[in-house]
Design a protein around this motif. Structure first.
Motif, PDB file in Angstrom:
ATOM      1  N   PHE A 155     -31.496  18.227   0.484  1.00 49.04           N
ATOM      2  CA  PHE A 155     -32.022  19.572   0.744  1.00 49.04           C
ATOM      3  C   PHE A 155     -31.784  19.938   2.208  1.00 49.04           C
ATOM      4  O   PHE A 155     -31.317  21.037   2.515  1.00 49.04           O
ATOM      5  N   ASP A 156     -32.107  19.005   3.113  1.00 46.89           N
ATOM      6  CA  ASP A 156     -31.907  19.249   4.545  1.00 46.89           C
ATOM      7  C   ASP A 156     -30.446  19.530   4.872  1.00 46.89           C
ATOM      8  O   ASP A 156     -30.142  20.391   5.708  1.00 46.89           O
ATOM      9  N   GLU A 157     -29.546  18.826   4.230  1.00 44.40           N
ATOM     10  CA  GLU A 157     -28.109  19.047   4.474  1.00 44.40           C
ATOM     11  C   GLU A 157     -27.709  20.465   4.074  1.00 44.40           C
ATOM     12  O   GLU A 157     -26.983  21.140   4.803  1.00 44.40           O
ATOM     13  N   HIS A 158     -28.180  20.919   2.914  1.00 44.42           N
ATOM     14  CA  HIS A 158     -27.890  22.289   2.476  1.00 44.42           C
ATOM     15  C   HIS A 158     -28.466  23.295   3.466  1.00 44.42           C
ATOM     16  O   HIS A 158     -27.802  24.252   3.855  1.00 44.42           O
ATOM     17  N   PHE A 159     -29.721  23.069   3.860  1.00 44.66           N
ATOM     18  CA  PHE A 159     -30.392  23.977   4.784  1.00 44.66           C
ATOM     19  C   PHE A 159     -29.684  24.007   6.136  1.00 44.66           C
ATOM     20  O   PHE A 159     -29.411  25.075   6.684  1.00 44.66           O
ATOM     21  N   ASP A 160     -29.379  22.824   6.675  1.00 42.78           N
ATOM     22  CA  ASP A 160     -28.726  22.737   7.979  1.00 42.78           C
ATOM     23  C   ASP A 160     -27.334  23.363   7.973  1.00 42.78           C
ATOM     24  O   ASP A 160     -26.861  23.840   9.002  1.00 42.78           O
ATOM     25  N   ALA A 161     -26.699  23.391   6.794  1.00 46.87           N
ATOM     26  CA  ALA A 161     -25.378  24.003   6.672  1.00 46.87           C
ATOM     27  C   ALA A 161     -25.476  25.519   6.547  1.00 46.87           C
ATOM     28  O   ALA A 161     -24.461  26.210   6.436  1.00 46.87           O
ATOM     29  N   GLY A 162     -26.702  26.046   6.556  1.00 46.01           N
ATOM     30  CA  GLY A 162     -26.896  27.491   6.475  1.00 46.01           C
ATOM     31  C   GLY A 162     -26.815  28.036   5.064  1.00 46.01           C
ATOM     32  O   GLY A 162     -26.717  29.248   4.870  1.00 46.01           O
ATOM     33  N   GLU A 163     -26.877  27.154   4.088  1.00 44.11           N
ATOM     34  CA  GLU A 163     -26.803  27.585   2.695  1.00 44.11           C
ATOM     35  C   GLU A 163     -28.145  28.147   2.223  1.00 44.11           C
ATOM     36  O   GLU A 163     -29.185  27.814   2.774  1.00 44.11           O
ATOM     37  N   ASP A 164     -28.111  28.987   1.216  1.00 46.24           N
ATOM     38  CA  ASP A 164     -29.325  29.529   0.608  1.00 46.24           C
ATOM     39  C   ASP A 164     -29.953  28.426  -0.237  1.00 46.24           C
ATOM     40  O   ASP A 164     -29.369  27.975  -1.221  1.00 46.24           O
ATOM     41  N   VAL A 165     -31.140  27.984   0.148  1.00 42.94           N
ATOM     42  CA  VAL A 165     -31.795  26.877  -0.547  1.00 42.94           C
ATOM     43  C   VAL A 165     -32.907  27.349  -1.472  1.00 42.94           C
ATOM     44  O   VAL A 165     -33.598  26.525  -2.072  1.00 42.94           O
ATOM     45  N   THR A 166     -33.074  28.666  -1.621  1.00 38.32           N
ATOM     46  CA  THR A 166     -34.172  29.173  -2.435  1.00 38.32           C
ATOM     47  C   THR A 166     -34.063  28.755  -3.896  1.00 38.32           C
ATOM     48  O   THR A 166     -35.081  28.632  -4.574  1.00 38.32           O
ATOM     49  N   GLU A 167     -32.863  28.509  -4.376  1.00 33.17           N
ATOM     50  CA  GLU A 167     -32.711  28.089  -5.770  1.00 33.17           C
ATOM     51  C   GLU A 167     -33.336  26.716  -6.021  1.00 33.17           C
ATOM     52  O   GLU A 167     -33.651  26.361  -7.148  1.00 33.17           O
ATOM     53  N   PHE A 168     -33.534  25.942  -4.959  1.00 32.09           N
ATOM     54  CA  PHE A 168     -34.113  24.607  -5.092  1.00 32.09           C
ATOM     55  C   PHE A 168     -35.636  24.610  -4.946  1.00 32.09           C
ATOM     56  O   PHE A 168     -36.264  23.566  -5.032  1.00 32.09           O
ATOM     57  N   LEU A 169     -36.214  25.778  -4.700  1.00 33.07           N
ATOM     58  CA  LEU A 169     -37.652  25.876  -4.450  1.00 33.07           C
ATOM     59  C   LEU A 169     -38.376  26.523  -5.617  1.00 33.07           C
ATOM     60  O   LEU A 169     -37.834  27.408  -6.264  1.00 33.07           O
ATOM     61  N   ASP A 170     -39.601  26.089  -5.842  1.00 32.22           N
ATOM     62  CA  ASP A 170     -40.484  26.762  -6.792  1.00 32.22           C
ATOM     63  C   ASP A 170     -41.387  27.656  -5.951  1.00 32.22           C
ATOM     64  O   ASP A 170     -42.394  27.218  -5.403  1.00 32.22           O
ATOM     65  N   LEU A 171     -40.999  28.920  -5.793  1.00 36.28           N
ATOM     66  CA  LEU A 171     -41.705  29.832  -4.904  1.00 36.28           C
ATOM     67  C   LEU A 171     -43.100  30.193  -5.406  1.00 36.28           C
ATOM     68  O   LEU A 171     -43.906  30.724  -4.640  1.00 36.28           O
ATOM     69  N   ASN A 172     -43.404  29.887  -6.673  1.00 38.96           N
ATOM     70  CA  ASN A 172     -44.743  30.144  -7.201  1.00 38.96           C
ATOM     71  C   ASN A 172     -45.769  29.150  -6.661  1.00 38.96           C
ATOM     72  O   ASN A 172     -46.961  29.441  -6.620  1.00 38.96           O
ATOM     73  N   THR A 173     -45.306  27.977  -6.261  1.00 39.46           N
ATOM     74  CA  THR A 173     -46.231  26.954  -5.768  1.00 39.46           C
ATOM     75  C   THR A 173     -45.984  26.591  -4.311  1.00 39.46           C
ATOM     76  O   THR A 173     -46.679  25.749  -3.765  1.00 39.46           O
ATOM     77  N   ALA A 174     -45.012  27.218  -3.678  1.00 40.09           N
ATOM     78  CA  ALA A 174     -44.687  26.890  -2.288  1.00 40.09           C
ATOM     79  C   ALA A 174     -45.802  27.339  -1.357  1.00 40.09           C
ATOM     80  O   ALA A 174     -46.424  28.379  -1.555  1.00 40.09           O
ATOM     81  N   HIS A 175     -46.073  26.524  -0.352  1.00 43.25           N
ATOM     82  CA  HIS A 175     -47.055  26.876   0.669  1.00 43.25           C
ATOM     83  C   HIS A 175     -46.716  26.128   1.960  1.00 43.25           C
ATOM     84  O   HIS A 175     -45.986  25.151   1.946  1.00 43.25           O
ATOM     85  N   ARG A 176     -47.238  26.637   3.059  1.00 39.48           N
ATOM     86  CA  ARG A 176     -47.026  25.979   4.340  1.00 39.48           C
ATOM     87  C   ARG A 176     -48.249  25.117   4.642  1.00 39.48           C
ATOM     88  O   ARG A 176     -49.355  25.625   4.715  1.00 39.48           O
ATOM     89  N   PRO A 177     -48.049  23.822   4.822  1.00 36.47           N
ATOM     90  CA  PRO A 177     -49.171  22.921   5.075  1.00 36.47           C
ATOM     91  C   PRO A 177     -49.967  23.330   6.315  1.00 36.47           C
ATOM     92  O   PRO A 177     -49.398  23.780   7.311  1.00 36.47           O
ATOM     93  N   GLY A 178     -51.268  23.175   6.237  1.00 35.05           N
ATOM     94  CA  GLY A 178     -52.129  23.455   7.371  1.00 35.05           C
ATOM     95  C   GLY A 178     -52.476  24.917   7.562  1.00 35.05           C
ATOM     96  O   GLY A 178     -53.159  25.264   8.520  1.00 35.05           O
ATOM     97  N   LEU A 179     -52.022  25.800   6.684  1.00 36.36           N
ATOM     98  CA  LEU A 179     -52.299  27.219   6.846  1.00 36.36           C
ATOM     99  C   LEU A 179     -53.294  27.754   5.826  1.00 36.36           C
ATOM    100  O   LEU A 179     -53.511  28.958   5.755  1.00 36.36           O
ATOM    101  N   THR A 180     -53.892  26.868   5.062  1.00 31.96           N
ATOM    102  CA  THR A 180     -54.911  27.302   4.116  1.00 31.96           C
ATOM    103  C   THR A 180     -56.115  27.801   4.892  1.00 31.96           C
ATOM    104  O   THR A 180     -56.617  27.120   5.798  1.00 31.96           O
ATOM    105  N   ALA A 181     -56.570  28.998   4.568  1.00 29.61           N
ATOM    106  CA  ALA A 181     -57.697  29.590   5.283  1.00 29.61           C
ATOM    107  C   ALA A 181     -59.000  28.905   4.898  1.00 29.61           C
ATOM    108  O   ALA A 181     -59.214  28.568   3.736  1.00 29.61           O
ATOM    109  N   ARG A 182     -59.838  28.693   5.887  1.00 26.96           N
ATOM    110  CA  ARG A 182     -61.189  28.172   5.665  1.00 26.96           C
ATOM    111  C   ARG A 182     -62.157  29.116   6.345  1.00 26.96           C
ATOM    112  O   ARG A 182     -61.929  29.543   7.466  1.00 26.96           O
TER     113      ARG A 182
END
Length: 77
Positions: free
Chosen positions: A6-33
């Motif tokens: 995945f990192d190789e695809h990303f670092d090459a500037g390729e579109d990696v969205t096809e490898f992601l499940d955007l329905n469950t994606a989240h950024r760690p540590g940003l959950t509101a409390r």
């Protein structure tokens, strides 16, 4: 797919969205409390005045100021 692939695809500037499940994606540590903080009336009035001046909500102003202070402290350490 392995993370290194995945990192190789990303670092090459390729579109990696096809490898992601955007329905469950989240950024760690940003959950509101929720945190409750009691302020004296005079502070609330000054916060509201500054928030109006900047065109933001009181909550946004408090989060901005706290984040700024924490960032400053983190970089000073």
């Amino acid at each position: 797919m392995k993370a290194t692939e995945f990192d190789e695809h990303f670092d090459a500037g390729e579109d990696v969205t096809e490898f992601l499940d955007l329905n469950t994606a989240h950024r760690p540590g940003l959950t509101a409390r929720r945190v409750n903080v009691d302020f004296p009336e005079w502070m609330v009035q000054l916060l509201d005045r500054e928030a109006r001046r900047l065109g933001v909500t009181r909550q946004a102003l408090i989060k901005l100021w706290v984040a700024d202070r924490l960032d400053h402290q983190h970089h000073a350490a």
